[in-house]
Design an enzyme around this catalytic site. Structure first.
Site, PDB file in Angstrom:
ATOM      1  N   THR A 125      12.448   4.490   5.960  1.00 22.89           N
ATOM      2  CA  THR A 125      13.526   5.005   5.110  1.00 22.89           C
ATOM      3  C   THR A 125      13.030   5.582   3.780  1.00 22.89           C
ATOM      4  O   THR A 125      13.589   6.532   3.276  1.00 22.89           O
ATOM      5  CB  THR A 125      14.538   3.879   4.817  1.00 22.89           C
ATOM      6  OG1 THR A 125      13.829   2.800   4.232  1.00 22.89           O
ATOM      7  CG2 THR A 125      15.212   3.422   6.095  1.00 22.89           C
TER       8      THR A 125
ATOM      9  N   ILE B 228       0.856  -1.198   0.000  1.00 24.29           N
ATOM     10  CA  ILE B 228       0.000   0.000   0.000  1.00 24.29           C
ATOM     11  C   ILE B 228       0.894   1.251   0.000  1.00 24.29           C
ATOM     12  O   ILE B 228       1.753   1.406   0.853  1.00 24.29           O
ATOM     13  CB  ILE B 228      -0.930  -0.016   1.226  1.00 24.29           C
ATOM     14  CG1 ILE B 228      -1.970  -1.126   1.042  1.00 24.29           C
ATOM     15  CG2 ILE B 228      -1.621   1.329   1.414  1.00 24.29           C
ATOM     16  CD1 ILE B 228      -2.876  -1.332   2.220  1.00 24.29           C
TER      17      ILE B 228
ATOM     18  N   ASP C 193      -7.106  36.069 -25.438  1.00 23.17           N
ATOM     19  CA  ASP C 193      -7.446  37.436 -25.834  1.00 23.17           C
ATOM     20  C   ASP C 193      -6.211  38.082 -26.419  1.00 23.17           C
ATOM     21  O   ASP C 193      -5.114  37.571 -26.247  1.00 23.17           O
ATOM     22  CB  ASP C 193      -7.757  38.267 -24.573  1.00 23.17           C
ATOM     23  CG  ASP C 193      -9.120  37.996 -24.033  1.00 23.17           C
ATOM     24  OD1 ASP C 193      -9.971  37.562 -24.796  1.00 23.17           O
ATOM     25  OD2 ASP C 193      -9.311  38.248 -22.831  1.00 23.17           O
TER      26      ASP C 193
ATOM     27  N   GLU D 150      10.974  -6.011  -1.896  1.00 25.08           N
ATOM     28  CA  GLU D 150      10.471  -6.483  -0.603  1.00 25.08           C
ATOM     29  C   GLU D 150       9.745  -7.823  -0.784  1.00 25.08           C
ATOM     30  O   GLU D 150       9.766  -8.679   0.093  1.00 25.08           O
ATOM     31  CB  GLU D 150       9.492  -5.465  -0.005  1.00 25.08           C
ATOM     32  CG  GLU D 150      10.188  -4.240   0.568  1.00 25.08           C
ATOM     33  CD  GLU D 150       9.243  -3.060   0.694  1.00 25.08           C
ATOM     34  OE1 GLU D 150       8.016  -3.237   0.518  1.00 25.08           O
ATOM     35  OE2 GLU D 150       9.725  -1.951   0.959  1.00 25.08           O
TER      36      GLU D 150
HETATM   37  P1  ATP Z   1      -9.446  41.459 -26.772  1.00 20.47           P
HETATM   38  O1  ATP Z   1     -10.789  40.816 -26.865  1.00 20.47           O
HETATM   39  O2  ATP Z   1      -8.402  40.697 -27.470  1.00 20.47           O
HETATM   40  O3  ATP Z   1      -9.054  41.882 -25.419  1.00 20.47           O
HETATM   41  P2  ATP Z   1     -10.331  44.068 -27.516  1.00 20.47           P
HETATM   42  O4  ATP Z   1      -9.945  44.802 -26.320  1.00 20.47           O
HETATM   43  O5  ATP Z   1     -10.136  44.731 -28.808  1.00 20.47           O
HETATM   44  O6  ATP Z   1      -9.543  42.736 -27.673  1.00 20.47           O
HETATM   45  P3  ATP Z   1     -13.055  44.379 -26.788  1.00 20.47           P
HETATM   46  O7  ATP Z   1     -12.729  44.962 -25.487  1.00 20.47           O
HETATM   47  O8  ATP Z   1     -14.184  43.423 -26.925  1.00 20.47           O
HETATM   48  O9  ATP Z   1     -11.827  43.599 -27.379  1.00 20.47           O
HETATM   49  O10 ATP Z   1     -13.280  45.593 -27.797  1.00 20.47           O
HETATM   50  C1  ATP Z   1     -13.839  45.414 -29.069  1.00 20.47           C
HETATM   51  C2  ATP Z   1     -13.632  46.646 -29.912  1.00 20.47           C
HETATM   52  O11 ATP Z   1     -14.379  47.729 -29.354  1.00 20.47           O
HETATM   53  C3  ATP Z   1     -12.199  47.155 -29.945  1.00 20.47           C
HETATM   54  O12 ATP Z   1     -11.460  46.568 -30.950  1.00 20.47           O
HETATM   55  C4  ATP Z   1     -12.376  48.637 -30.200  1.00 20.47           C
HETATM   56  O13 ATP Z   1     -12.530  48.899 -31.574  1.00 20.47           O
HETATM   57  C5  ATP Z   1     -13.666  48.940 -29.500  1.00 20.47           C
HETATM   58  N1  ATP Z   1     -13.405  49.491 -28.162  1.00 20.47           N
HETATM   59  C6  ATP Z   1     -12.611  48.993 -27.202  1.00 20.47           C
HETATM   60  N2  ATP Z   1     -12.658  49.744 -26.097  1.00 20.47           N
HETATM   61  C7  ATP Z   1     -13.509  50.739 -26.338  1.00 20.47           C
HETATM   62  C8  ATP Z   1     -14.006  51.837 -25.569  1.00 20.47           C
HETATM   63  N3  ATP Z   1     -13.630  52.052 -24.334  1.00 20.47           N
HETATM   64  N4  ATP Z   1     -14.894  52.670 -26.168  1.00 20.47           N
HETATM   65  C9  ATP Z   1     -15.291  52.453 -27.434  1.00 20.47           C
HETATM   66  N5  ATP Z   1     -14.879  51.454 -28.194  1.00 20.47           N
HETATM   67  C10 ATP Z   1     -13.995  50.594 -27.681  1.00 20.47           C
END
Ligand code: ATP
Length: 931
Positions: free
Chosen positions: A752, A292, A336, A722
């Site tokens: 041991t 065991i 992402d 053993e």
């Molecule tokens: P990932 O998904 O890889 O993190 P990401 O940040 O581009 O990428 P999202 O956060 O979903 O993904 O954003 C999608 C899209 O929205 C972006 O590519 C951008 O064009 C637009 N975006 C991102 N942030 C803003 C914001 N604060 N205001 C307006 N548009 C935005």
């Protein structure tokens, strides 16, 4: 104010009009002062729920001594004592107690690890205090605090909303209702509502699914509705991980093998050797105990716990011990882009209007730089289009830029870096952000959401009501039908549309992220609802006037390229799933080596909706990037990969990522940009948001599994040596007097062998561990290879050496094969020599087991301190058993001479070298196959 007064004022606060809430509670818009905060903390205490009591410790303790295996051992002990073998009985009980204590300690440690994790993962809250917006620990919130909430925030207090913008709250933990509930700031006069039905109250334990809000804290800690239902989190049963399941199977397998061997030995002993029932039973019992693997559970926990510790130094917090091992089997990582593969340190490099293109100089968030054309500075305020573009980008913006302070010597960002870099351009162009906001106060916000890919704010702008929109260019262009040129608005032409998208594409091809900006004069819109709270994206975001583009660079993280290459060597696929534009994604994917082909397939969110499951599977067989997808769509990609038998790790940060994080075999949440909801759904949290940390975590996961296997090979190995002496005794019908007694077997197993074995659990990753494909799901710890290696290879070598040593003592003292010493000093010396020979073989074996293929010389013979300490310990223990009279009487041992010690000291060398040679042959074979 006294505590009772504060409580009575806040009673039925939902009935008070939102504009009167603050005065009703005797609060200022600037929030609490430091003095008031201290006073309230002493009155109400910290905003922490009382620890929910788990199972009483004593029950947890006892459970470890009542498993099936434990009961078997208790009973065996009793039988041994009845059969007048008290030392064996006590030894068996000791085994049981040691084992029980170990598993209890392990459970206790695991519990402590989760507590520690809780402390490492504090929840934060945004509040207004002393007239300033601040980020504080959620546990420091007091009644009367003004909190700001936004999408993804976990709420840790009960609070009355005084402002709400498209606010939706997920109350499922409290009500079971899975749809988000709309929350507003207006007074509620209806009677007979349950606390969760009151639409202007938000509650601890819930989270914000979308929108933003401002609220006054009414109750904290145990006074919240959540606190009142405090046993909510009680009795949460942990699901068994694949490793735990496998270990359960393994323990059963080995227990069966042990039992089987015990029965065979018992039968042979009774009927063949005719040793009598009692003696045969004791003999069989010894064999069972020997087989065991007592140290298995502690070693597994130890290796997992050590890996968790190492991983936290590498910025990966593991929420469940067993997740470590699952990481090791990962075959696909869906990642992402922004922040994970790239730095999320945005700098706007270009502005674009239909009249021209401009460069922006300066890096990072410091307001140092210029807007230029061909190196010559541009007067932004004098160019109407540029002026609108800059103001719009600064206003449709929630980020704050913090100047260098005691905590950081650089400009830092509170909020979204994509937005922060826009404010920096305004500063570089000579604007004062304060003035911009004062001139055009914000009336309403339609917050950013990654499915819509835009954000809108409504402003009172010099007598007009304007909606400012920014977002992904394609999405914004689809909603624009006019354009601003030289300060004049006119219809947009088809060629201008093309020109804009071409500009967008050319930036994207360089890996830049592009945002488009547009606005709408709401004064010119008929039939708009009066109440601004009724504004929805569908109503506001159309008929837009396009203003311009801004392109920002977000460089790839420098360490990611190597991490990606490592993944490819380890046959782990990486699939980028991003909300960003296809060309930007493709360009970054190429830069860091995620895709190699000239034209990888880019599937957009829209296309993804149209693909059937079969088509998606086909696409996933090849190099593919998912761009402009909504977070919800990640779930589909993950499940599809899982049906293709992949073990999927997926990263995420937003609320909408939670389903994919939960669905994946390993959900990885971002520690910095991640929302509380994502962190809750994940198994691992990256404190630096860095892709490279996932790869390191995978390596640790693989190491853990291989360490457990090394440990197993090591302990099974001594089982063979053993068993062989006992078999020799049995099959010679006692002609060979028992070369190793039952107590001596136990001395190896429980004495041991223990420490060196634990040392193996802490072995560092072996070179090349990331050069092989992930282990298959069907592979089990106790596979054919391990059995052959442990029992037939190491086990056989050790058995031959041990038996040779036994005969050597006999021959040296004048005995022969046909006449071996059956009792007296020579017999005891002979068995002691067998015991010592096995122990010294194990020294060679423990070094061998440190690697699977690689040479131990390359790892450094002395590089694992714990194994070395284990070896020194076992030699001392051995000597202790040999020379201390009390131990001699328990273990039937006798002192050995100098020659014997010299022989013993030499034993590990051939054991070690033979295996080194075997590994070399294996390495050469692998190399040849690779060529
Ligand atoms: P990932 O998904 O890889 O993190 P990401 O940040 O581009 O990428 P999202 O956060 O979903 O993904 O954003 C999608 C899209 O929205 C972006 O590519 C951008 O064009 C637009 N975006 C991102 N942030 C803003 C914001 N604060 N205001 C307006 N548009 C935005």
């Amino acid at each position: 104010m006294e505590k009772e007064e504060i409580i009575s004022d806040s009673k039925d606060i939902y009935r008070v009009a939102n504009t009167d809430v603050l005065s009703h509670l005797n609060l200022e818009e600037t929030g609490l002062s430091n003095q008031e905060i201290d006073k309230r903390i002493s009155m109400f205490g910290k905003n922490k729920l009382k620890e929910v009591k788990g199972k009483p410790l004593i029950l947890v303790f006892l459970a470890n001594f009542t498993s099936m295996m434990a009961l078997l051992l208790w009973a065996s002990g009793i039988i041994a004592i009845i059969a007048e073998m008290p030392q064996l009985g006590i030894a068996v009980w000791c085994v049981n107690i040691i084992n029980g204590l170990f598993s209890f300690w392990q459970e206790f440690q695991a519990g402590k690890a989760t507590d520690a994790l809780k402390n490492m993962l504090p929840s934060y809250a945004r509040v207004v205090r002393n007239g300033e917006e601040q980020q504080i620990l959620a546990e420091d919130l007091v009644p009367g605090d003004i909190v700001l909430v936004a999408e993804g925030d976990k709420i840790s207090v009960d609070a009355r909303l005084i402002e709400a913008s498209d606010l939706q709250v997920d109350q499922s933990t409290l009500t079971g209702e899975s749809n988000p509930v709309r929350k507003v700031s207006d007074a509620v006069l209806k009677e007979g509502l349950s606390p969760f039905e009151i639409s202007n109250m938000i509650h601890a334990g819930t989270s914000v699914s979308s929108g933003t809000g401002k609220a006054v804290v009414i109750a904290t800690a145990m006074e919240t509705e959540f606190g009142k239902i405090a046993d909510l989190t009680q009795n949460m049963e942990e699901e068994l991980s694949p490793l735990q399941k496998e270990l359960n199977v393994l323990t059963k397998q080995i227990s069966l093998i042990a039992l089987g061997i015990g029965v065979v030995f018992f039968v042979v002993s009774v009927f063949f050797v005719k040793d009598g029932f009692a003696k045969s039973f004791i003999f069989a019992l010894g064999m069972i105990v020997a087989f065991i693997p007592e140290g298995l559970l502690p070693t597994v926990t130890l290796s997992l716990a050590m890996a968790v510790q190492r991983m936290s130094k590498e910025h990966a917090l593991v929420k469940k011990l067993s997740a470590v091992e699952t990481l090791g089997c990962t075959t696909v990582i869906c990642s992402d882009k922004t922040g994970t593969l790239t730095q999320n340190e945005m700098t706007v490099s270009n502005l674009w209007t239909v009249d021209g293109e401009y460069d922006v100089t300066g890096l990072g968030y410091a307001p140092e730089g210029n807007v230029e054309v061909n190196g010559a500075s541009v007067n932004v305020k004098g160019n109407k289009d540029l002026d609108t573009l800059i103001r719009l980008s600064a206003l449709c913006n929630n980020a704050k830029i913090l100047p260098p302070s005691e905590e950081s010597d650089r400009y830092t960002v509170l909020g979204d870096p994509t937005e922060a870099c826009l404010s920096v351009v305004a500063q570089k162009s000579g604007y004062s952000l304060e003035e911009i906001f004062k001139n055009e106060p914000r009336l309403r916000e339609l917050p950013f959401d990654s499915s819509r890919k835009r954000m809108t704010t409504v402003h009172q702008s010099f007598g007009e009501r304007l909606a400012y929109v920014k977002g992904a260019p394609k999405e914004v262009m689809e909603l624009s039908n006019k354009i601003l040129v030289g300060g004049m608005v006119r219809d947009i032409t088809e060629s201008e549309r093309q020109e804009i998208m071409e500009a967008n594409d050319s930036y994207a091809r360089k890996g830049l992220r592009v945002l488009a900006f547009a606005y709408r004069n709401l004064n010119e819109v008929d039939n708009l609802p009066k109440a601004m709270s009724a504004y929805t994206p569908e109503l506001i975001e159309e008929d837009l006037v396009f203003v311009g583009l801004m392109a920002m660079s977000d460089p790839a993280r420098p360490e990611v390229k190597d991490a990606v290459e490592l993944c490819h060597k380890a046959s782990i696929r990486i699939i980028m799933i991003t909300g960003d534009y296809g060309l930007t994604a493709e360009s970054i994917a190429k830069q860091i080596g995620i895709v190699h082909g000239e034209n990888p397939r880019v599937i957009t969110g829209k296309e993804l909706y149209e693909l059937s499951d079969e088509q998606l599977q086909e696409a996933l067989e090849e190099e593919v990037i998912f761009a402009r997808v909504a977070p919800e769509q990640k779930y589909r990609v993950v499940s599809c990969l899982q049906t293709m038998d992949h073990i999927v790790a997926v990263t995420g940060d937003g609320v909408n990522d939670a389903p994919a994080l939960k669905k994946a075999d390993i959900g990885v949440a971002m520690g910095i940009t991640g929302t509380d909801v994502a962190k809750e759904a994940a198994d691992v949290i990256l404190t630096d948001d860095n892709f490279a940390s996932i790869v390191k975590a995978v390596e640790e996961g693989r190491t853990v599994y291989s360490n457990i296997r090394k440990f197993l090979t090591y302990i099974l190995n001594s089982n063979m040596s053993e068993a062989v002496p006992s078999a020799a005794f049995l099959f010679s019908r006692g002609g060979i007097p028992l070369p190793l007694t039952v107590m001596q077997i136990l001395a190896i197993d429980l004495g041991t062998d223990m420490l060196p074995a634990l040392g193996l659990g802490t072995e560092l990753p072996e070179a090349g561990i990331m050069n092989v494909p992930p282990r298959s799901r069907d592979d089990s710890l106790l596979n054919k290879k391990t059995i052959i290696k442990a029992f037939l290879w190491y086990g056989l070598i050790a058995s031959i050496i041990a038996m040779a040593c036994y005969f050597y003592i006999n021959f040296k003292n004048g005995y022969s094969f046909s006449n071996l010493a059956a009792d007296g000093l020579v017999y005891r010396q002979a068995t002691t020599m067998t015991l010592a020979a096995i122990v010294f073989c194990q020294i060679g074996a423990v070094l061998n087991c440190r690697t699977e293929k690689q040479s131990v010389f390359k790892m450094g013979i002395f590089s694992n301190k714990k194994v070395l300490i284990g070896i020194v310990f076992e030699i001392f223990l051995m000597a202790f058993m040999m020379y201390v009279p009390f131990m001699q009487s328990i273990f039937d041992t006798a002192p050995l001479g100098v020659t014997e010690w010299i022989i013993l000291a030499i034993i590990p060398i051939p054991v070690f070298l033979i295996e080194e040679y075997r590994k070399k042959i294996v390495r050469n074979k692998v190399q040849k196959e690779e060529q």
